[in-house]
Design an enzyme around this catalytic site. Structure first.
Site, PDB file in Angstrom:
ATOM      1  N   HIS A 155     -21.175  26.699  21.315  1.00 49.40           N
ATOM      2  CA  HIS A 155     -21.416  27.442  20.085  1.00 49.40           C
ATOM      3  C   HIS A 155     -20.594  28.738  19.999  1.00 49.40           C
ATOM      4  O   HIS A 155     -20.693  29.457  19.004  1.00 49.40           O
ATOM      5  CB  HIS A 155     -22.898  27.794  19.965  1.00 49.40           C
ATOM      6  CG  HIS A 155     -23.761  26.648  19.529  1.00 49.40           C
ATOM      7  ND1 HIS A 155     -23.739  25.427  20.162  1.00 49.40           N
ATOM      8  CD2 HIS A 155     -24.664  26.537  18.525  1.00 49.40           C
ATOM      9  CE1 HIS A 155     -24.597  24.610  19.570  1.00 49.40           C
ATOM     10  NE2 HIS A 155     -25.166  25.253  18.571  1.00 49.40           N
ATOM     11  N   HIS A 176       0.826  -1.214   0.000  1.00 50.17           N
ATOM     12  CA  HIS A 176       0.000   0.000   0.000  1.00 50.17           C
ATOM     13  C   HIS A 176       0.860   1.263   0.000  1.00 50.17           C
ATOM     14  O   HIS A 176       0.645   2.150  -0.822  1.00 50.17           O
ATOM     15  CB  HIS A 176      -0.923   0.020   1.226  1.00 50.17           C
ATOM     16  CG  HIS A 176      -1.685   1.302   1.381  1.00 50.17           C
ATOM     17  ND1 HIS A 176      -2.933   1.495   0.829  1.00 50.17           N
ATOM     18  CD2 HIS A 176      -1.385   2.477   2.003  1.00 50.17           C
ATOM     19  CE1 HIS A 176      -3.358   2.716   1.105  1.00 50.17           C
ATOM     20  NE2 HIS A 176      -2.431   3.320   1.815  1.00 50.17           N
ATOM     21  N   GLU A 219     -21.467  20.197   7.103  1.00 50.19           N
ATOM     22  CA  GLU A 219     -20.475  21.258   6.911  1.00 50.19           C
ATOM     23  C   GLU A 219     -19.229  20.791   6.172  1.00 50.19           C
ATOM     24  O   GLU A 219     -18.711  21.502   5.300  1.00 50.19           O
ATOM     25  CB  GLU A 219     -20.060  21.853   8.273  1.00 50.19           C
ATOM     26  CG  GLU A 219     -21.093  22.734   8.920  1.00 50.19           C
ATOM     27  CD  GLU A 219     -22.060  21.958   9.804  1.00 50.19           C
ATOM     28  OE1 GLU A 219     -22.901  22.586  10.459  1.00 50.19           O
ATOM     29  OE2 GLU A 219     -21.957  20.695   9.823  1.00 50.19           O
TER      30      GLU A 219
END
Length: 781
Positions: free
Chosen positions: A591, A379, A528
């Site tokens: 917030h 990988h 978002e």
């Protein structure tokens, strides 16, 4: 080493099965003596030689069940010397053979199955070995994904992808996104093979070298032909949703019957990591809702990640998940060499117009590597010289390092002529379109081809500001959007389910939906992270769209990776971030942003704009729209702010400017107060009180550090004179103090989480008041 079961068999013809475990890098052969009899008379010993890897000394398969080594694990060439070996030989054998030595010899690797089409194999292996050699040369990189996905890449570029290597920015090209960007050599190999000027063989030899055009992960700013910057997994597929949405929108706006200017697909390669990352689910959920039928993702389902098998952490049914998201899903069981199945899957996906498509492609990571294929080792690390040699033998590749067979290169380079022809055909359509639809053609030319903003757009913003009064800067932002909306059809965007709070709805502008592609307002839902990445895709469609994305400033935490990629990839997205401080009030510390201004000021190539009133908000939009390579974040207040007497668009565009100063001509201020956003009026009011006490006070509005740092030293020193040192400067800002020490010596800031309550009470609690500013200044003066 410990030996088990090496005694002779009790029966001459007894068969004992076993598995040989070998840690040796080369073929190992046992040589042992077997007595035999001729006509009942004992004869001499005859040497026998057998491979421990299951092939004879002449390359013919050997049946391991005809002898038994009973679980021996070989770590060195001498481990078996002196051991007895059970051997099923002639019935006349009377003695147990004894190992006398172990030979270590070079042998050819077992060939792997390929397509059966000689030219296709040459073309596919050209991709593989350019990737293998580049990674080996760099001693760094991810060879496994290009080795496994080379057949799918060949089928896509050979049969479906519409592009012109000599004009990577042709407007109606298909878009190809490598979401699993660690496999970047797959893309660089294709760009070189197909004849792009951006990647030469010398560039491939400089893979992952500093200042090369072949960086470790694809970067659109470094390499023409790379549509978007990928690497953080999941970002590419989310960008692709934006690319596909841009195509759908522009097609609806400009296409007319018989005149399809915009008609192309977005193809994506993505891996298990992309599917695991949450951003991909956010974006693909929206893509399914929007029914983006021209988005086709090919999922490299190889079941391997860095930790090994993905089933240590990932066992869900990806196909069913994507079906639940509203995608068309088809599975190709053999992505290693079944080219027809890959072709059929893509063709079927193109026939599904009301759903995006996921092609679940079963592949083997590192296909062709004898010892590392289907392991985590391939990988993210070079194969190593010995394994590269064996891989060349396995894939029957006789060519030297970085050598591409002329026949394969010639075949790939046909895309140059084909691409130029396709673009010429499009140009003919464009000429006909201009005659048939002159007004739309003029708009298309301005926005899509020239990416030029309309005349008088700046004056429209300034006029809107002049009409404004005392208002929250989020309200001022809404006024700016509505001033621009009628004159800027290229202005598109939306919010993460916060339109009524962020005030981002534009009058008379419909929403972009599956049945209203001409709509310009995007309802992102509570997504978002995807919103930021999709906005990057809208911008990087490179057709003049100017996207904006809105949410509360605190929720930039959910989308920081996308904003960072805006900055890195030079996507001039406008991020409208409202509720920018503790003054938002009752919602409390979950917030209330604290460190966010500082964190984005620390991020390179971002304009962190915090306007103080409606005039500065207009200036912030001007700065954001003038930028074509830097994203802008507008931090806007929830609460009403006064329109400042001396606020200036021109000053704001310089990042910081003198708002007021009662110092006489040629004099020096006693003190300088500075602030951004909602605290500018606080320091202005404090300055008035100090002036009434006879002090000379300068107030500096400081909406954008980055713009200020771009100004000349002379201008910077005119705002902050060297003879008024930091000890005579104070900042007031309702956020972290981090970084302000470069400009001031005193700070009225907030370096702890907020609290829930009324906005004014919270500001008093943290000392963001005129009274506290006066107290701090007087302590110095």
């Amino acid at each position: 080493m410990e030996r088990h079961g090496v005694e002779s068999s009790s029966s001459l013809c007894r068969r004992e099965e076993s598995v040989i475990k070998c840690n040796l890098p080369k073929a190992a052969f046992l040589t042992y003596s077997v007595p035999y009899m001729v006509s009942g008379v004992s004869g001499k010993s005859r040497d026998r030689r057998h491979s421990l890897f299951g092939s004879s000394s002449v390359g013919k398969p050997t049946n391991l069940s005809r002898r038994s080594f009973l679980g021996q694990e070989i770590d060195s060439a001498q481990d078996f010397v002196g051991c007895k070996v059970n051997y099923e030989g002639s019935r006349r054998t009377r003695k147990t053979p004894m190992v006398t030595k172990i030979e270590m010899v070079e042998t050819a690797a077992k060939p792997v199955t390929q397509t059966g089409n000689r030219l296709a194999d040459l073309c596919i292996d050209s991709i593989r070995f350019l990737a293998i050699d580049a990674v080996e040369n760099a001693k760094s990189g991810h060879p496994g994904m290009p080795m496994g996905m080379a057949p799918a890449a060949y089928v896509l570029f050979e049969n479906f992808l519409k592009f012109n290597p000599k004009n990577p920015f042709w407007v109606n090209r298909d878009r190809f996104v490598l979401s699993n960007g660690h496999g970047s050599m797959l893309l660089y190999a294709l760009l070189y093979l197909c004849g792009y000027d951006s990647v030469t063989l010398e560039d491939i030899k400089k893979f992952r070298h500093i200042h090369s055009r072949t960086p470790g992960h694809p970067e659109n700013i470094e390499t023409a032909g790379v549509e978007v910057t990928t690497g953080p997994l999941g970002q590419g597929i989310a960008n692709a949703v934006g690319l596909a949405a841009a195509e759908a929108h522009l097609a609806a706006v400009y296409n007319r019957p018989g005149h399809d200017l915009i008609d192309h697909y977005t193809y994506v390669f993505m891996g298990d990591g992309c599917v695991m990352e949450g951003i991909s689910n956010e974006a693909c959920s929206l893509a399914g809702h929007l029914k983006l039928g021209k988005l086709i993702a090919i999922y490299d389902d190889n079941s391997i990640s860095i930790d090994g098998k993905t089933d240590v952490a990932f066992t869900e049914d990806v196909g069913k998940r994507y079906e639940a998201l509203g995608w068309h899903v088809v599975t190709v069981e053999n992505g290693n060499f079944d080219l027809q199945a890959i072709f059929d899957a893509i063709q079927k996906a193109k026939q599904v117009h009301d759903k995006p498509s996921l092609i679940r492609l079963k592949t083997t990571i590192g296909y062709g590597s004898p010892n590392k294929a289907n392991t985590g080792e391939v990988h993210g690390a070079a194969l190593g010289a010995e394994e590269v040699k064996l891989t060349r033998e396995s894939l029957s590749w006789p060519f030297k390092e970085f050598e591409v067979p002329e026949e394969a290169l010639r075949h790939y380079r046909r895309h140059i002529e084909t691409g130029q022809r396709i673009e010429r055909e499009w140009q003919a359509k464009w000429e006909a379109y201009k005659k048939a639809f002159p007004e739309l053609a003029a708009q298309f030319e301005r926005t899509v081809l020239n990416k030029k903003l309309p005349d008088n757009w700046e004056s429209a913003l300034i006029s809107a500001a002049e009409k404004g009064g005392d208002m929250a800067t989020r309200q001022a932002s809404q006024a700016m959007l509505n001033a621009l909306a009628p004159m800027m059809p290229e202005l598109v965007g939306g919010s993460a389910d916060l339109a009524p709070s962020c005030l981002t709805m534009m009058k008379n502008v419909p929403s972009f939906q599956h049945n209203c592609r001409e709509g310009r307002y995007f309802h992102y839902g509570v997504r978002e992270h995807a919103m930021g990445a999709i906005s990057n895709g809208l911008y990087h469609h490179n057709t003049g769209l100017r996207p904006f994305a809105a949410t509360f400033f605190i929720f930039t935490d959910y989308m920081r990776a996308s904003i960072r990629l805006s900055a890195l990839s030079r996507a001039a997205v406008i991020y409208i971030m409202t509720h920018d401080s503790v003054a938002l009030g009752e919602d409390g510390p979950t917030h209330q942003p604290i460190e966010h201004l500082a964190s984005f000021r620390a991020m390179p190539n971002v304009y962190m704009l915090r306007p103080a009133d409606v005039t500065e908000t207009a200036a912030a939009y001007i700065a954001a729209l003038k930028s074509t390579s830097t994203p802008s974040i507008l931090a806007l207040s929830r609460q009403k702010l006064p329109k400042l007497k001396n606020s200036s668009v021109e000053g704001c565009l310089k990042g910081a400017y003198i708002l007021s100063d009662n110092t006489g001509s040629g004099g020096t201020p006693d003190f300088i107060l500075t602030a951004s956003g909602s605290e500018v009026h606080v320091v202005e009011n404090a300055a008035e009180k100090l002036r009434q006490e006879g002090k000379s006070i300068r107030v500096v509005s400081f909406p954008c550090w980055e713009l200020f740092e771009q100004q000349s030293r002379e201008y910077q020193e005119s705002v902050f004179p060297p003879n008024v040192g930091k000890e005579l400067r104070l900042v007031c800002e309702a956020g972290s103090s981090f970084g302000w020490e470069r400009y001031v010596g005193h700070m009225v800031t907030i370096d702890q989480f907020g609290v829930s309550g009324k906005g004014d009470d919270i500001l008093k609690h943290f000392g963001i008041t005129v009274e506290n500013v006066l107290k701090q200044v007087k302590a110095v003066l």
